[in-house]
Design a protein around this motif. Structure first.
Motif, PDB file in Angstrom:
ATOM      1  N   ASN A  31       0.807  -1.211   0.000  1.00  0.00           N
ATOM      2  CA  ASN A  31       0.000   0.000   0.000  1.00  0.00           C
ATOM      3  C   ASN A  31       0.843   1.265   0.000  1.00  0.00           C
ATOM      4  O   ASN A  31       0.303   2.368  -0.067  1.00  0.00           O
ATOM      5  CB  ASN A  31      -0.907   0.026   1.236  1.00  0.00           C
ATOM      6  N   ASN A  32       2.149   1.110   0.120  1.00  0.00           N
ATOM      7  CA  ASN A  32       3.022   2.269   0.260  1.00  0.00           C
ATOM      8  C   ASN A  32       3.688   2.656  -1.049  1.00  0.00           C
ATOM      9  O   ASN A  32       4.144   1.795  -1.796  1.00  0.00           O
ATOM     10  CB  ASN A  32       4.136   1.982   1.281  1.00  0.00           C
ATOM     11  N   ALA A  33       3.769   3.943  -1.281  1.00  0.00           N
ATOM     12  CA  ALA A  33       4.697   4.441  -2.279  1.00  0.00           C
ATOM     13  C   ALA A  33       6.104   4.279  -1.719  1.00  0.00           C
ATOM     14  O   ALA A  33       6.306   4.313  -0.501  1.00  0.00           O
ATOM     15  CB  ALA A  33       4.416   5.909  -2.567  1.00  0.00           C
ATOM     16  N   MET A  34       7.074   4.083  -2.609  1.00  0.00           N
ATOM     17  CA  MET A  34       8.452   3.884  -2.176  1.00  0.00           C
ATOM     18  C   MET A  34       9.361   4.893  -2.867  1.00  0.00           C
ATOM     19  O   MET A  34       9.167   5.207  -4.040  1.00  0.00           O
ATOM     20  CB  MET A  34       8.917   2.466  -2.514  1.00  0.00           C
ATOM     21  N   VAL A  48      15.928  11.008  -5.164  1.00  0.00           N
ATOM     22  CA  VAL A  48      16.523  10.312  -6.304  1.00  0.00           C
ATOM     23  C   VAL A  48      15.429   9.758  -7.218  1.00  0.00           C
ATOM     24  O   VAL A  48      15.405  10.042  -8.408  1.00  0.00           O
ATOM     25  CB  VAL A  48      17.445   9.170  -5.843  1.00  0.00           C
ATOM     26  N   ALA A  49      14.540   8.938  -6.646  1.00  0.00           N
ATOM     27  CA  ALA A  49      13.506   8.285  -7.454  1.00  0.00           C
ATOM     28  C   ALA A  49      12.379   7.835  -6.551  1.00  0.00           C
ATOM     29  O   ALA A  49      12.565   7.647  -5.345  1.00  0.00           O
ATOM     30  CB  ALA A  49      14.083   7.095  -8.215  1.00  0.00           C
ATOM     31  N   ALA A  50      11.202   7.654  -7.147  1.00  0.00           N
ATOM     32  CA  ALA A  50      10.052   7.168  -6.391  1.00  0.00           C
ATOM     33  C   ALA A  50       9.135   6.387  -7.302  1.00  0.00           C
ATOM     34  O   ALA A  50       9.133   6.574  -8.523  1.00  0.00           O
ATOM     35  CB  ALA A  50       9.299   8.331  -5.745  1.00  0.00           C
ATOM     36  N   THR A  51       8.366   5.505  -6.683  1.00  0.00           N
ATOM     37  CA  THR A  51       7.394   4.723  -7.430  1.00  0.00           C
ATOM     38  C   THR A  51       6.095   4.634  -6.654  1.00  0.00           C
ATOM     39  O   THR A  51       6.092   4.589  -5.431  1.00  0.00           O
ATOM     40  CB  THR A  51       7.949   3.313  -7.719  1.00  0.00           C
ATOM     41  N   ARG A  67      19.538   7.277 -16.320  1.00  0.00           N
ATOM     42  CA  ARG A  67      20.621   6.424 -15.825  1.00  0.00           C
ATOM     43  C   ARG A  67      20.148   5.461 -14.728  1.00  0.00           C
ATOM     44  O   ARG A  67      20.658   4.346 -14.620  1.00  0.00           O
ATOM     45  CB  ARG A  67      21.755   7.295 -15.253  1.00  0.00           C
ATOM     46  N   PHE A  68      19.200   5.893 -13.926  1.00  0.00           N
ATOM     47  CA  PHE A  68      18.691   5.088 -12.813  1.00  0.00           C
ATOM     48  C   PHE A  68      17.279   4.605 -13.129  1.00  0.00           C
ATOM     49  O   PHE A  68      16.497   5.301 -13.782  1.00  0.00           O
ATOM     50  CB  PHE A  68      18.641   5.905 -11.522  1.00  0.00           C
ATOM     51  N   THR A  69      16.943   3.420 -12.614  1.00  0.00           N
ATOM     52  CA  THR A  69      15.605   2.867 -12.778  1.00  0.00           C
ATOM     53  C   THR A  69      15.132   2.305 -11.447  1.00  0.00           C
ATOM     54  O   THR A  69      15.819   1.471 -10.845  1.00  0.00           O
ATOM     55  CB  THR A  69      15.581   1.759 -13.837  1.00  0.00           C
ATOM     56  N   ILE A  70      13.955   2.740 -11.020  1.00  0.00           N
ATOM     57  CA  ILE A  70      13.354   2.213  -9.801  1.00  0.00           C
ATOM     58  C   ILE A  70      12.312   1.174 -10.182  1.00  0.00           C
ATOM     59  O   ILE A  70      11.589   1.334 -11.167  1.00  0.00           O
ATOM     60  CB  ILE A  70      12.738   3.344  -8.944  1.00  0.00           C
ATOM     61  N   SER A  71      12.261   0.100  -9.409  1.00  0.00           N
ATOM     62  CA  SER A  71      11.263  -0.939  -9.656  1.00  0.00           C
ATOM     63  C   SER A  71      10.893  -1.573  -8.325  1.00  0.00           C
ATOM     64  O   SER A  71      11.630  -1.454  -7.342  1.00  0.00           O
ATOM     65  CB  SER A  71      11.797  -1.999 -10.625  1.00  0.00           C
ATOM     66  N   ARG A  72       9.758  -2.251  -8.301  1.00  0.00           N
ATOM     67  CA  ARG A  72       9.328  -2.886  -7.066  1.00  0.00           C
ATOM     68  C   ARG A  72       8.671  -4.215  -7.374  1.00  0.00           C
ATOM     69  O   ARG A  72       8.115  -4.423  -8.448  1.00  0.00           O
ATOM     70  CB  ARG A  72       8.378  -1.990  -6.280  1.00  0.00           C
ATOM     71  N   TYR A  94      22.696   5.999   0.306  1.00  0.00           N
ATOM     72  CA  TYR A  94      21.390   5.886  -0.322  1.00  0.00           C
ATOM     73  C   TYR A  94      20.398   5.266   0.654  1.00  0.00           C
ATOM     74  O   TYR A  94      20.693   4.233   1.276  1.00  0.00           O
ATOM     75  CB  TYR A  94      21.484   5.044  -1.588  1.00  0.00           C
ATOM     76  N   TYR A  95      19.223   5.900   0.750  1.00  0.00           N
ATOM     77  CA  TYR A  95      18.184   5.465   1.666  1.00  0.00           C
ATOM     78  C   TYR A  95      16.915   5.122   0.903  1.00  0.00           C
ATOM     79  O   TYR A  95      16.541   5.845  -0.023  1.00  0.00           O
ATOM     80  CB  TYR A  95      17.842   6.574   2.652  1.00  0.00           C
ATOM     81  N   CYS A  96      16.244   4.055   1.301  1.00  0.00           N
ATOM     82  CA  CYS A  96      14.900   3.845   0.783  1.00  0.00           C
ATOM     83  C   CYS A  96      13.903   4.288   1.838  1.00  0.00           C
ATOM     84  O   CYS A  96      14.217   4.336   3.037  1.00  0.00           O
ATOM     85  CB  CYS A  96      14.666   2.395   0.358  1.00  0.00           C
ATOM     86  N   ALA A  97      12.730   4.635   1.376  1.00  0.00           N
ATOM     87  CA  ALA A  97      11.713   5.187   2.263  1.00  0.00           C
ATOM     88  C   ALA A  97      10.335   4.773   1.790  1.00  0.00           C
ATOM     89  O   ALA A  97      10.123   4.539   0.586  1.00  0.00           O
ATOM     90  CB  ALA A  97      11.819   6.708   2.306  1.00  0.00           C
ATOM     91  N   ALA A  98       9.406   4.698   2.722  1.00  0.00           N
ATOM     92  CA  ALA A  98       8.022   4.331   2.422  1.00  0.00           C
ATOM     93  C   ALA A  98       7.088   5.431   2.892  1.00  0.00           C
ATOM     94  O   ALA A  98       7.279   5.994   3.980  1.00  0.00           O
ATOM     95  CB  ALA A  98       7.657   3.013   3.099  1.00  0.00           C
TER      96      ALA A  98
END
Length: 122
Positions: A31-34, A48-51, A67-72, A94-98
């Motif tokens: 249910n979270n955006a990342m 940097v990026a979000a999905t 150059r960068f690609t985010i995927s889940r 680099y940090y990931c976040a929800a």
């Protein structure tokens, strides 16, 4: 509650590639955006990026676009950041976040990982 653990950082030469992973635990991951953020030494944390929660929408900082690609993968509760054509200026933790929405600002995210170091040598 969502717990996040990043991995995949390291030392790479300019022009090289790295793939960062973020493993999540908690029932609400799908249910979270990342998002991925980074923080270079002496600088503020930057987007940097979000999905979106289904991965249908992705967003990138201008500095990494192309150059960068985010995927889940919601089934595996993971989010990845594929980083190609790395530059020395990409060096950072680099940090990931929800969060609820795939925003570009740190205050839009509720949960954070501990970070993984990426160092790009020239």
């Amino acid at each position: 509650q969502v717990q996040l653990v990043e991995s995949g950082g390291g030392l790479v030469q300019a022009g090289g590639s790295l793939r960062l992973s973020c493993a999540a635990s908690g029932r609400t991951f799908s249910n979270n955006a990342m998002g991925w953020f980074r923080q270079a030494s002496g600088k503020e944390r930057e987007f940097v990026a979000a999905t979106s929660w289904r991965g249908a929408s992705t967003y990138y900082a201008d500095s990494v676009k192309g150059r960068f690609t985010i995927s889940r993968d919601n089934a595996k509760k993971t989010v990845h950041l594929q980083m190609n054509s790395l530059k020395p200026e990409d060096t950072a933790v680099y940090y990931c976040a929800a969060g609820n929405l795939p925003g570009r600002h740190t205050h839009e995210y509720d949960y954070w990982g501990q970070g993984t170091q990426v160092t790009v040598s020239s």
